[in-house]
Scaffold this active site. Structure first.
Site, PDB file in Angstrom:
ATOM      1  N   HIS A 271      39.686  37.576  45.283  1.00  0.00           N
ATOM      2  CA  HIS A 271      40.765  38.543  45.558  1.00  0.00           C
ATOM      3  C   HIS A 271      40.831  38.720  47.068  1.00  0.00           C
ATOM      4  O   HIS A 271      41.224  37.810  47.784  1.00  0.00           O
ATOM      5  CB  HIS A 271      40.453  39.823  44.774  1.00  0.00           C
ATOM      6  CG  HIS A 271      41.545  40.842  44.721  1.00  0.00           C
ATOM      7  ND1 HIS A 271      42.799  40.641  45.248  1.00  0.00           N
ATOM      8  CD2 HIS A 271      41.577  42.103  44.185  1.00  0.00           C
ATOM      9  CE1 HIS A 271      43.538  41.720  45.039  1.00  0.00           C
ATOM     10  NE2 HIS A 271      42.816  42.624  44.401  1.00  0.00           N
ATOM     11  N   HIS A 310      47.634  30.833  43.443  1.00  0.00           N
ATOM     12  CA  HIS A 310      47.827  32.252  43.169  1.00  0.00           C
ATOM     13  C   HIS A 310      48.173  32.407  41.703  1.00  0.00           C
ATOM     14  O   HIS A 310      48.863  31.565  41.140  1.00  0.00           O
ATOM     15  CB  HIS A 310      48.978  32.783  44.038  1.00  0.00           C
ATOM     16  CG  HIS A 310      48.960  34.269  44.158  1.00  0.00           C
ATOM     17  ND1 HIS A 310      49.523  35.079  43.222  1.00  0.00           N
ATOM     18  CD2 HIS A 310      48.412  35.078  45.088  1.00  0.00           C
ATOM     19  CE1 HIS A 310      49.334  36.333  43.583  1.00  0.00           C
ATOM     20  NE2 HIS A 310      48.655  36.364  44.700  1.00  0.00           N
ATOM     21  N   ASP A 366      46.200  34.688  52.253  1.00  0.00           N
ATOM     22  CA  ASP A 366      44.895  34.642  52.898  1.00  0.00           C
ATOM     23  C   ASP A 366      44.673  33.395  53.733  1.00  0.00           C
ATOM     24  O   ASP A 366      43.720  33.323  54.496  1.00  0.00           O
ATOM     25  CB  ASP A 366      43.793  34.703  51.823  1.00  0.00           C
ATOM     26  CG  ASP A 366      43.831  36.016  51.095  1.00  0.00           C
ATOM     27  OD1 ASP A 366      43.800  37.044  51.776  1.00  0.00           O
ATOM     28  OD2 ASP A 366      43.916  36.015  49.861  1.00  0.00           O
TER      29      ASP A 366
END
Ligand code: COA
Length: 440
Positions: A271, A310, A366
């Site tokens: 996460h 994702h 990210d």
């Protein structure tokens, strides 16, 4: 009437031949409607089985919309690209929390209320000072946010909207202070108190980086970049930490321990910890030339490409695109992060590769955020903490929406029990070997 009937499913139970009509609303059936489907009247009834909530809506929400196939992200209906271009983080926070963009006066009041609460009790500082010198800042952040619960016992009145409002201000105001102090602790530097003359992000930078100067002046390009990164991370509908927030909050725990629980969920590498993992991966790859060999390893099943893929986005994550632009502005100030070249090469090769195309694996938020944070001078251990600051806004909006939703109750999933059926207790002297016990 005819139309109404059309919005139904007819389910035929082949075990009994019975037929059931189940309403369909918003492309969804209610799992509880399945309960009536049973073979004998005394049995429990049918459940749906959905490990990891792959296809289960747990709430109705008006906060964030994601179309993962088309790479669209909206907060309260507004595209993330427009908000990132035109708004400050607190303006977006207001939108996420209250549903509409603020007027000038509303924004001013909101900023004032948040600014009023930036200081934490001196005992929170003492508590933080008690951590080991090398404590992970995310561990310090989670524990210190949870500890705020003991300073505000009235926060347990979660059904009181005025109380909630106050705790929301407090939490949004105090998370940068706690985050900055967990960073200073890491470096062995004295904690810097908030400077309430400064805007939210510049104040955070002041608490991070002020040394001996009487007034900290934030670099405006870096302050804006951080503000944009905060906007991009503010909410992302029902992800692991938002779900934790709603789940823990559904027991009516106070918002401080509940935010701490959500932050704990965020700390995992699948996460919020992913950008830390991206930098570790880029450092491990070491140079552009090693990228093809690294990708080959991934395709052979040796690990995952961090910052790629994702659960929801099966297209380019729109936040990744904005971050890439922000990176250029930051690097003009800080100088180019050498890991960027490896990242760009990795992205280029992966996006052309059949393995990644077939699985719809694109860079996520990210992939680039860590490279920017590193260029700004943050150690990788701070990355998840930087994610937690803005996401506190999303968590609180999700929490508030959950509490106001009449359909919500304490969260309590079902299970399919696969263990032993009832068996008689075996006294210690008759237990034999572990193998014999397992066979009982
Ligand atoms: N690198 C290589 N392969 C990947 C991958 C990655 N980053 N992410 C997914 N895959 C592969 C899986 O191995 C699987 O392949 P298979 O069908 O041959 O078994 C397929 O793609 C589907 O993946 P799955 O694990 O079912 O997707 P998910 O929705 O459960 O997982 C993530 C989503 C984000 C957890 C996953 O993509 C991941 O671990 N990414 C890296 C960590 C990361 O960047 N997290 C940040 C999220 S914002």
């Amino acid at each position: 009437m005819e139309n109404e009937n059309k919005n139904t499913f007819t389910i035929i139970d082949n075990r009994t031949g019975a037929s059931y009509t189940i309403p369909v609303q918003d492309g969804t059936i209610r799992a509880m409607d399945l309960r009536q489907i049973k073979v004998t009247p005394d049995e429990f009834g049918t459940m749906s089985y959905d490990p990891a909530f792959m296809n289960t809506a747990s709430c109705r929400s008006a906060i964030t919309f994601i179309d993962g196939d088309r790479g669209i992200l909206l907060y309260r209906g507004y595209p993330i690209e427009q908000l990132a271009e035109h708004c400050s983080f607190l303006e977006v926070a207001y939108l996420i929390l209250y549903g509409e963009l603020p007027t000038q006066d509303q924004l001013h009041d909101f900023e004032r209320n948040v600014t009023l609460h930036t200081l934490v009790h001196e005992n929170v500082k003492k508590l933080m000072e008690g951590f080991r010198y090398d404590a992970h800042p995310m561990g310090m952040f989670i524990s210190s946010v949870a500890a705020l619960s003991t300073f505000y016992p009235e926060a347990r009145r979660v059904r009181d909207p005025e109380q909630r409002k106050l705790d929301i201000f407090r939490l949004i105001a105090k998370v940068p202070t706690i985050a900055a102090w967990s960073y200073r602790h890491h470096l062995g530097l004295p904690y810097v108190y908030p400077d309430n003359d400064l805007p939210y992000t510049a104040n955070f930078m002041n608490m991070l980086w002020r040394k001996v100067e009487s007034k900290y002046v934030a670099n405006p390009v870096l302050a804006r970049a951080l503000d944009i990164l905060f906007i991009l991370h503010a909410d992302h509908e029902q992800n692991c930490s938002a779900n934790t927030m709603r789940c823990v909050g559904s027991s009516e725990a106070d918002p401080y321990v509940t935010v701490a629980a959500a932050a704990a969920a965020l700390s995992g590498p699948l996460h919020g910890g992913a950008n830390e993992a991206v930098l570790t991966m880029l450092a491990e790859i070491g140079s552009k030339d090693n990228v093809p060999a690294y990708i080959k390893q991934i395709k052979e099943g040796k690990g995952k490409l961090m910052g790629f893929g994702h659960r929801i986005y099966k297209n380019y994550d729109p936040r990744a695109r904005i971050i890439k632009q922000t990176a250029d502005a930051v690097f003009e100030v800080t100088g180019r992060n050498p890991l960027l070249d490896i990242a760009i090469e990795l992205e280029r090769i992966a996006l052309e590769d059949e393995y990644f195309i077939k699985r719809k694996l694109y860079p996520n938020v990210d992939f680039y955020s860590g490279i920017i944070y590193q260029a700004m001078g943050f150690p990788t251990s701070m990355f998840t903490v930087l994610f937690a600051i803005p996401r506190t806004v999303g968590w609180l909006a999700q929490w508030q929406e959950m509490l106001e939703d009449k359909e919500q109750k304490i969260a309590r999933p079902r299970q399919i029990y696969i263990g032993h059926s009832r068996r008689e207790f075996v006294p210690m002297e008759k237990r034999g070997t572990p193998q014999q016990m397992a066979a009982v």
